[in-house]
Design a protein around this motif. Structure first.
Motif, mmCIF file in Angstrom:
data_model
loop_
_atom_site.group_PDB
_atom_site.id
_atom_site.type_symbol
_atom_site.label_atom_id
_atom_site.label_comp_id
_atom_site.label_asym_id
_atom_site.label_seq_id
_atom_site.Cartn_x
_atom_site.Cartn_y
_atom_site.Cartn_z
ATOM 1 N N MET A 130 0.748 -1.100 -0.086
ATOM 2 C CA MET A 130 -0.079 0.046 0.101
ATOM 3 C C MET A 130 1.037 1.289 -0.091
ATOM 4 O O MET A 130 1.792 1.500 0.828
ATOM 5 N N THR A 131 0.626 2.292 -0.929
ATOM 6 C CA THR A 131 1.321 3.269 -0.791
ATOM 7 C C THR A 131 0.999 4.439 0.246
ATOM 8 O O THR A 131 0.135 4.406 0.899
ATOM 9 N N ASP A 132 2.063 5.259 0.465
ATOM 10 C CA ASP A 132 2.048 6.297 1.419
ATOM 11 C C ASP A 132 0.537 7.014 1.142
ATOM 12 O O ASP A 132 -0.113 7.379 2.363
ATOM 13 N N THR A 133 0.191 7.512 0.305
ATOM 14 C CA THR A 133 -0.924 8.235 -0.049
ATOM 15 C C THR A 133 -1.955 7.632 0.361
ATOM 16 O O THR A 133 -3.066 7.986 0.968
ATOM 17 N N THR A 134 -2.414 6.280 0.043
ATOM 18 C CA THR A 134 -3.346 5.556 0.273
ATOM 19 C C THR A 134 -3.522 5.484 1.922
ATOM 20 O O THR A 134 -4.359 5.452 2.494
ATOM 21 N N GLU A 135 -2.379 5.055 2.414
ATOM 22 C CA GLU A 135 -2.359 4.871 3.869
ATOM 23 C C GLU A 135 -2.825 6.408 4.537
ATOM 24 O O GLU A 135 -3.490 6.305 5.722
ATOM 25 N N GLN A 136 -2.155 7.413 3.992
ATOM 26 C CA GLN A 136 -2.645 8.737 4.781
ATOM 27 C C GLN A 136 -4.032 9.081 4.464
ATOM 28 O O GLN A 136 -4.669 9.631 5.313
ATOM 29 N N LYS A 137 -4.587 8.489 3.312
ATOM 30 C CA LYS A 137 -5.896 8.742 3.109
ATOM 31 C C LYS A 137 -6.788 7.996 4.076
ATOM 32 O O LYS A 137 -7.916 8.622 4.596
ATOM 33 N N LYS A 138 -6.288 6.784 4.224
ATOM 34 C CA LYS A 138 -7.472 6.038 5.246
ATOM 35 C C LYS A 138 -7.184 6.359 6.496
ATOM 36 O O LYS A 138 -8.200 6.686 7.425
ATOM 37 N N GLN A 139 -6.059 6.920 6.954
ATOM 38 C CA GLN A 139 -5.675 7.508 8.442
ATOM 39 C C GLN A 139 -6.715 9.145 8.423
ATOM 40 O O GLN A 139 -7.200 9.036 9.586
ATOM 41 N N ALA A 140 -6.838 9.661 7.469
ATOM 42 C CA ALA A 140 -7.216 10.933 7.489
ATOM 43 C C ALA A 140 -8.971 10.701 7.556
ATOM 44 O O ALA A 140 -9.665 11.129 8.227
ATOM 45 N N GLU A 141 -9.312 9.716 6.822
ATOM 46 C CA GLU A 141 -10.654 9.295 6.870
ATOM 47 C C GLU A 141 -11.209 8.836 8.092
ATOM 48 O O GLU A 141 -12.002 9.091 8.628
ATOM 49 N N ALA A 142 -10.296 7.978 8.605
ATOM 50 C CA ALA A 142 -10.493 7.465 10.136
ATOM 51 C C ALA A 142 -10.662 8.402 11.182
ATOM 52 O O ALA A 142 -11.490 8.605 12.040
ATOM 53 N N GLY A 143 -9.692 9.382 10.775
ATOM 54 C CA GLY A 143 -9.874 10.560 11.951
ATOM 55 C C GLY A 143 -10.819 11.530 11.712
ATOM 56 O O GLY A 143 -11.602 11.841 12.841
ATOM 57 N N PHE A 144 -11.299 11.575 10.678
ATOM 58 C CA PHE A 144 -12.579 12.552 10.326
ATOM 59 C C PHE A 144 -13.722 11.580 10.834
ATOM 60 O O PHE A 144 -14.688 12.339 11.444
#
Length: 131
Positions: free
Chosen positions: A1-15
């Protein structure tokens, strides 16, 4: 999994956690599945609560202002009563020099001070016609 995908998932979980927190704080149902679709409804719910609070605050401000006006009027009345009481005490204790309260008894007058003056005034007030 790419850094961007992981960041997106973390951002969505945080939101999502932020959304859940807002729902809990403002008494709104958090839909675990369709929480993203529900954003506008949550915003409207929060806005409605704030509008109720703002209306309540405005009403309370009006009440506080009325109480402050009433307190000012009471303060003015209290100051007037204190001044009247000071005048009476000044006469009552015979400090007035050439001014005195007298009671006419038959052909002569008697100067009144202290408890005698209190009794005389109380008796006269009791006989007076009340408005």
């Amino acid at each position: 999994m790419t850094d961007t995908t992981e960041q997106k998932k973390q951002a969505e979980a945080g939101f999502k956690n932020f959304h859940r927190s807002l729902c809990e704080r403002f008494g709104y149902y958090h839909d675990e599945i369709d929480w993203q679709r529900d954003q506008v409804s949550l915003e409207e719910h929060i806005a409605t609560q704030f509008s109720h609070v703002n209306a309540e605050n405005a009403a309370l401000r009006g009440q506080v202002e009325a109480l402050q006006r009433g307190a000012g009027q009471l303060q003015e009345q209290n100051e007037a009563l204190i001044q009247d009481a000071e005048r009476y005490r000044w006469l009552q204790h015979g400090h007035s020099g050439y001014i005195e309260v007298v009671e006419w008894i038959g052909p002569h007058a008697a100067g009144m001070i202290g408890e005698d003056l209190d009794a005389l005034v109380d008796a006269a007030m009791a006989k007076a016609v009340q408005p």
